[in-house]
Write a protein that holds these residues in place. Structure first.
Motif, PDB file in Angstrom:
ATOM      1  N   VAL A   1      -3.059   2.155  -4.002  1.00 26.51           N
ATOM      2  CA  VAL A   1      -2.659   3.544  -3.786  1.00 26.51           C
ATOM      3  C   VAL A   1      -3.859   4.343  -3.295  1.00 26.51           C
ATOM      4  CG1 VAL A   1      -1.721   5.632  -4.830  1.00 26.51           C
ATOM      5  CG2 VAL A   1      -0.904   3.380  -5.580  1.00 26.51           C
ATOM      6  N   THR A   2      -3.736   4.942  -2.132  1.00 28.32           N
ATOM      7  CA  THR A   2      -4.751   5.836  -1.585  1.00 28.32           C
ATOM      8  C   THR A   2      -4.370   7.269  -1.945  1.00 28.32           C
ATOM      9  OG1 THR A   2      -5.232   4.325   0.243  1.00 28.32           O
ATOM     10  CG2 THR A   2      -5.885   6.623   0.511  1.00 28.32           C
ATOM     11  N   TYR A   3      -5.253   7.943  -2.668  1.00 31.60           N
ATOM     12  CA  TYR A   3      -4.954   9.253  -3.243  1.00 31.60           C
ATOM     13  C   TYR A   3      -5.862  10.292  -2.580  1.00 31.60           C
ATOM     14  CZ  TYR A   3      -3.978  12.506  -7.161  1.00 31.60           C
ATOM     15  OH  TYR A   3      -3.571  13.562  -7.937  1.00 31.60           O
ATOM     16  N   PHE A   4      -5.271  11.382  -2.076  1.00 33.15           N
ATOM     17  CA  PHE A   4      -6.074  12.340  -1.326  1.00 33.15           C
ATOM     18  C   PHE A   4      -5.552  13.761  -1.529  1.00 33.15           C
ATOM     19  CE2 PHE A   4      -2.538  11.261   1.361  1.00 33.15           C
ATOM     20  CZ  PHE A   4      -2.224  12.430   2.050  1.00 33.15           C
TER      21      PHE A   4
ATOM     22  N   THR B   1       0.825  -1.199   0.000  1.00 32.39           N
ATOM     23  CA  THR B   1       0.000   0.000   0.000  1.00 32.39           C
ATOM     24  C   THR B   1       0.862   1.254   0.000  1.00 32.39           C
ATOM     25  OG1 THR B   1      -0.142   0.022   2.412  1.00 32.39           O
ATOM     26  CG2 THR B   1      -1.847  -1.194   1.225  1.00 32.39           C
ATOM     27  N   ALA B   2       0.304   2.312  -0.535  1.00 29.39           N
ATOM     28  CA  ALA B   2       1.007   3.594  -0.569  1.00 29.39           C
ATOM     29  C   ALA B   2      -0.019   4.716  -0.531  1.00 29.39           C
ATOM     30  CB  ALA B   2       1.866   3.701  -1.832  1.00 29.39           C
TER      31      ALA B   2
ATOM     32  N   SER C   1      -3.702  -5.856 -11.455  1.00 34.64           N
ATOM     33  CA  SER C   1      -2.864  -6.114 -10.271  1.00 34.64           C
ATOM     34  C   SER C   1      -2.636  -4.872  -9.420  1.00 34.64           C
ATOM     35  CB  SER C   1      -1.496  -6.675 -10.715  1.00 34.64           C
ATOM     36  OG  SER C   1      -0.869  -5.808 -11.641  1.00 34.64           O
ATOM     37  N   ALA C   2      -3.320  -3.773  -9.715  1.00 36.90           N
ATOM     38  CA  ALA C   2      -3.158  -2.558  -8.915  1.00 36.90           C
ATOM     39  C   ALA C   2      -4.485  -1.818  -8.829  1.00 36.90           C
ATOM     40  CB  ALA C   2      -2.094  -1.646  -9.515  1.00 36.90           C
ATOM     41  N   VAL C   3      -4.698  -1.160  -7.685  1.00 35.96           N
ATOM     42  CA  VAL C   3      -5.896  -0.355  -7.444  1.00 35.96           C
ATOM     43  C   VAL C   3      -5.470   1.039  -7.020  1.00 35.96           C
ATOM     44  CG1 VAL C   3      -7.849   0.002  -5.875  1.00 35.96           C
ATOM     45  CG2 VAL C   3      -7.437  -2.267  -6.845  1.00 35.96           C
TER      46      VAL C   3
END
Length: 981
Positions: free
Chosen positions: A604-607, A347-348, A570-572
């Motif tokens: 990836v959590t984007y904010f 996670t990132a 393979s990625a979110v």
């Protein structure tokens, strides 16, 4: 198949061979003197017929011995053996359904099946975490109950978005062809019904939209003809935790009334599936358990301590709940050489900052929002509508300028709000991310900007938002494109989740036009598309980018609980934060699943770093959820009133006393956070303490896994399927041509017309109705043999359960059993053969023998007689009167023998004839082998029941296995030593 009370016994034993209508049949359970249930010799369950002996003559028959003139070569002998093994649809072993499975279950996935086997009426809550394999676990139970005769019809209740996936999974993995009963299909299905027959009686296997069937009229109709087995997916959405005062609560109560009616029949099997059984609402969890056992409804919240041990054990009989850590820990304690096949999730967090005109607009909207929520005009309903509207507007603006424009223009969201409860129901369902919302499709829209104070000001905001389109003015978009490109460059195929349809469309268009995205395939899926079209879009995207994996799917949350994406992505990237950590988990669970080909998946959590709402949600909810999961090893939903807490904190954000951007909210900020964290951590600790019991760690299916492996070995593995299919097509004048990618092309023009027509019909029937895969052709001229799922029209999957492989095996077997001389060119397998080979140094006789084993299985309706078939190759040297029997290792070597020289046909016929005429001498040995097979099968059943904890009860109630005599000799083959030929 189960037996019922018989008025008079049949003169023919179950499993015996009879002759009627000019052919041979096998007598099936359920037969009486008045009505005989018969299956054609070599036929399938679909060909079962009822015969009235008083009207049609039925006489005993004996399986005919091979004819010495029916000579073939080594290849034709192997084809017959494989056709026999691959044609079996029911195993004699403790898992009769294994013969019909195209999936190889992992040992941990057998645990729910073992729990089901110890119940007369199966009532289970399967609450394994996201991506562990609940669909496979439920499918195993469904297939087994059908194969054992404990159930004859079943329904899966699910959201319409999941219906097609259930349909495809059951067909491809379990060979169960279902009918979709949705709002879009029910009318047509009902028009085609015979008079007076229910849809659910006419179609025994159905996938039904829960929301379509939940209304009072539909519910009563369904309950009148409800199948004896019901599976409920996402069961947590079907129990209410309050009085249902608002629209969302009323919809949930309708679903609960439906499930209550289903559970009211104590004889009905019921499987409930959910990854979030305890959504923080104790009343809802108790209601869920009460569907399985009414006594579980009134248990106290605290079940700890010795005094509540029996209560915990009672729940554990019905509940299995495991997280990924439990699976890994479980496998460490077994002797099985299994890997978990779960990827590692990395996670990132990535952030952006608003700039220039976008920051100015956000500040303007925030100021306007504060003015609106303090406006007292219009009464309480209007005030509440304004509150939700400005919250929706702020959330949409944080998502994208396109979502903001759409929200500002959409002024009909609250048109039906008659009171505060209605306004709250609409607002909660469309602004918050509720796990029990009626449908995730609702999250794709906003309730609109019901703000009447200043239409001119709203118009100005709309124009300002329209000017922000594109990466030049939209810093979130520009940075988001960079994040996606970095993942693509690292080899990932990417799913980007957005909150709004407008944002998904806006982002997808931007990605297509972005610099550096040449050759990257981009597609968008939103709740505006019907479920079938969503699946078709995903399949088409995967196909278009099959060679490069350079693909990006932009989706709203309509896919967060929908199509499994792990085979293609393979990625979110969470382009928009969800305000519910469970929804984040569901999104990531689309790719982070069992059997994900990639060893590592990225999330990836984007904010927005300067967006106070994003910072609040990230800090109070998402990061806390991750920390609790890391510290306790369990993932639990936010406690019951987290929506209230979140609303209160957001209300503080909109307070005129709070300066723009201020994160320390007056009066409630830290107190609310601390209280929420304390209750959340407490809930996680309770889950951690209870999981050892509900993880069912006391059930150790190592022995069962070995039984499964042994059964599957007797049915023919992948290599045998491949060789049989290639060999059969080649023998029928349609050789398979390799493509170089593990696949083969077959031109069907050379096949016998009847077989070609049947294969075409099987393929078209199996694929008809699949999203984006419809075909109007009536013949299949070219087949593509493929080693893996999913398959497209015209593709044959090289598994024993694929419809085309099954049809081919049945054709080969049926034609081999036809009288000699009939359509000789179209009979690829022969019952006799002589081969000169270097594999033997003595004359060796091989017998292909079919055994019928009679099982008496105890069940809730008494003893169920079943018949299983098993194929064995037996071999001996010497003469039938004085044989020396070979062991299994020596027999296996004979099966790999290859011819070394030709042998005159007349001599071969004479040699085979002498052996056939003397086969009576080996009858005693064949009987002994049958008795040993019966004893081994009985022991296998007992071992499995012991693993499930029910052996003693099972033995007392009469489990028996007996081999029928005489065994059927299907083939006789001679192997002659090359030196003596």
């Amino acid at each position: 198949m189960t037996t019922t009370a018989e008025t008079a016994p049949s003169p023919f034993a179950i499993g015996s061979l009879v002759r009627a209508r000019g052919r041979e049949w096998v007598v099936l359970p359920g037969t009486t003197a008045e009505l005989m249930l018969l299956r054609p010799l070599g036929g399938t369950e679909d060909e079962v017929a009822g015969v009235l002996p008083s009207l049609e003559p039925v006489e005993a028959a004996r399986f005919p011995r091979p004819d010495a003139s029916d000579l073939g070569d080594a290849a034709s002998a192997r084809l017959l053996r494989s056709a026999l093994r691959l044609g079996f649809r029911s195993s004699g072993g403790p898992f009769r359904s294994l013969a019909g499975l195209a999936v190889t279950p992992r040992s941990y996935q057998l645990v729910p099946l073992l729990m089901a086997l110890r119940m007369d009426t199966v009532r289970l809550l399967i609450a394994d975490g996201v991506g562990i394999g609940k669909t496979v676990e439920a499918g195993l139970i469904v297939a087994e109950l059908l194969a054992q005769g404990s159930a004859s019809r079943f329904t899966v209740l699910c959201s319409p978005a999941l219906a097609q996936q259930w349909h495809d999974e059951l067909a491809e993995k379990f060979g169960l062809r279902t009918t979709l009963v949705l709002a879009s299909t029910a009318g047509r299905l009902e028009r085609d019904l015979p008079p007076g027959e229910s849809l659910f009686e006419h179609h025994p296997y159905t996938i039904v939209s829960t929301d379509f069937i939940k209304s009072a009229r539909r519910r009563d109709e369904f309950l009148r003809a409800c199948p004896d087995l019901v599976v409920v997916d996402e069961a947590h959405t079907c129990v209410a935790a309050d009085d249902g005062a608002n629209a969302t609560g009323r919809a949930t109560q309708q679903r609960q009334a439906l499930l209550t009616g289903i559970a009211a029949n104590p004889e009905r099997h019921l499987l409930l599936l959910t990854a979030t059984p305890h959504s923080g609402k104790t009343a809802a969890f108790r209601a869920l358990l009460g569907l399985l056992d009414p006594a579980l409804t009134d248990l106290p919240d605290d079940l700890s301590g010795d005094a509540r041990r029996r209560d915990r054990e009672r729940i554990a009989r019905h509940l299995i709940q495991r997280q990924r850590a439990d699976i890994r820990e479980y496998l460490k304690g077994t002797s099985l050489q299994e890997t978990t096949e779960f990827p590692d999730r990395q996670t990132a967090e990535e952030s952006y900052q608003l700039t220039g005109a976008y920051q100015d607009l956000f500040d303007d909207v925030l100021a306007y929002a504060r003015e609106s929520v303090t406006d007292p005009s219009g009464g309480k309903v209007a005030q509440r509508v304004r509150w939700w509207s400005v919250l929706a507007l702020l959330r949409a603006l944080a998502s994208s300028p396109a979502a903001a424009v759409e929200t500002l223009r959409n002024r009909g969201g609250f048109a039906d709000a008659e009171d505060v409860a209605d306004a709250d129901a609409i607002g909660e369902a469309t602004v918050l991310d509720l796990t029990d919302a009626a449908s995730v499709d609702g999250a794709d829209t906003s309730p609109g900007a019901q703000l009447d104070a200043s239409k001119r000001r709203l118009a100005e905001m709309t124009k300002a938002a329209e000017k922000l389109y594109g990466p030049k003015n939209d810093a979130k978009l520009a940075r988001g494109i960079e994040i996606v490109k970095k993942l693509l460059d690292g080899g990932d195929a990417v799913v980007v989740f957005c909150r709004y349809i407008a944002t998904a469309t806006y982002l997808a268009n931007a990605l297509r036009e972005a610099k550096g995205f040449a050759g990257v395939e981009v597609a968008a899926v939103t709740g505006q598309q019907p479920p079938d079209d969503r699946a078709a879009t995903v399949a088409d995207l995967a196909e278009r980018s099959a060679d490069t994996r350079k693909r990006v799917l932009v989706a709203t949350d309509c896919l967060s609980e929908g199509i499994n994406l792990h085979q293609h992505f393979s990625a979110v990237v969470h382009y928009d934060l969800s305000w519910n950590p469970t929804r984040h988990e569901q999104r990531e669970g689309r790719v982070d699943r069992f059997n994900q080909p990639a060893r590592v998946v990225h999330a990836v959590t984007y904010f927005g770093a300067d967006n106070p709402i994003d910072r609040l949600v990230l800090d109070v909810l998402l990061r806390r959820h991750a920390a609790i999961r890391r510290d306790t090893g369990v993932s639990v939903p936010v406690p019951v009133d987290s929506d209230t807490v979140l609303s209160a904190v957001l209300e503080g954000l909109l307070s005129t006393r709070t300066a723009p951007g201020q994160m320390e909210l007056e009066g409630i900020g830290e107190a609310a956070r601390a209280d929420l964290l304390a209750r959340w951590t407490s809930a996680a600790e309770r889950e951690r303490r209870s999981r050892s019991l509900f993880a069912q760690e006391q059930i150790r299916p190592e022995e069962v896994a070995r039984e499964v492996e042994a059964i599957r070995g007797s049915l023919g593995g992948p290599d045998e399927v491949r060789m049989f299919t290639l060999g059969a097509f080649g023998s029928l004048r349609s050789p398979a041509h390799p493509r170089g990618d593990g696949r083969f092309n077959v031109v069907t023009a050379g096949l016998p017309p009847t077989l070609r027509d049947e294969i075409s019909r099987e393929i078209l029937d199996a694929r008809r109705g699949r999203p984006g895969r419809r075909s109007t052709s009536t013949a299949v001229d070219d087949l593509l043999l493929t080693p893996s799922l999913p398959a497209a029209p015209g593709e044959v999957v090289l598994t024993r359960t694929d419809a085309t492989v099954e049809t081919l095996a049945r054709y080969v077997l049926d034609t081999a059993l036809d009288p000699v001389g009939i359509d000789e060119p179209d009979r690829p397998a022969r019952r006799c053969g002589v081969m000169v080979t270097k594999a033997v140094d003595k004359r060796t006789t091989l017998l292909l023998v079919r055994y019928r084993l009679h099982l008496a299985l105890p069940g809730r309706a008494g003893i169920r007689p079943l018949v299983a078939e098993e194929a064995r190759i037996l071999a001996f040297t010497g003469t039938p009167a004085d044989p020396t029997w070979l062991d299994e290792q020596a027999i296996a070597a004979q099966l790999d023998a290859r011819p070394a020289a030709n042998y005159p046909r007349d001599l071969a016929a004479a040699d085979i004839s002498r052996v056939i005429n003397r086969l009576d001498a080996v009858t005693g040995h064949l009987d002994d082998v049958g008795d040993q097979l019966a004893a081994d099968l009985l022991a296998s059943h007992r071992r499995v029941r012991e693993a499930a904890g029910s052996t003693g009860n099972l033995v007392r109630r009469g489990l028996t296995v007996k081999a029928q005599r005489p065994a059927d000799i299907l083939g006789v083959y001679l192997h002659l030593p090359a030196a003596q030929s």
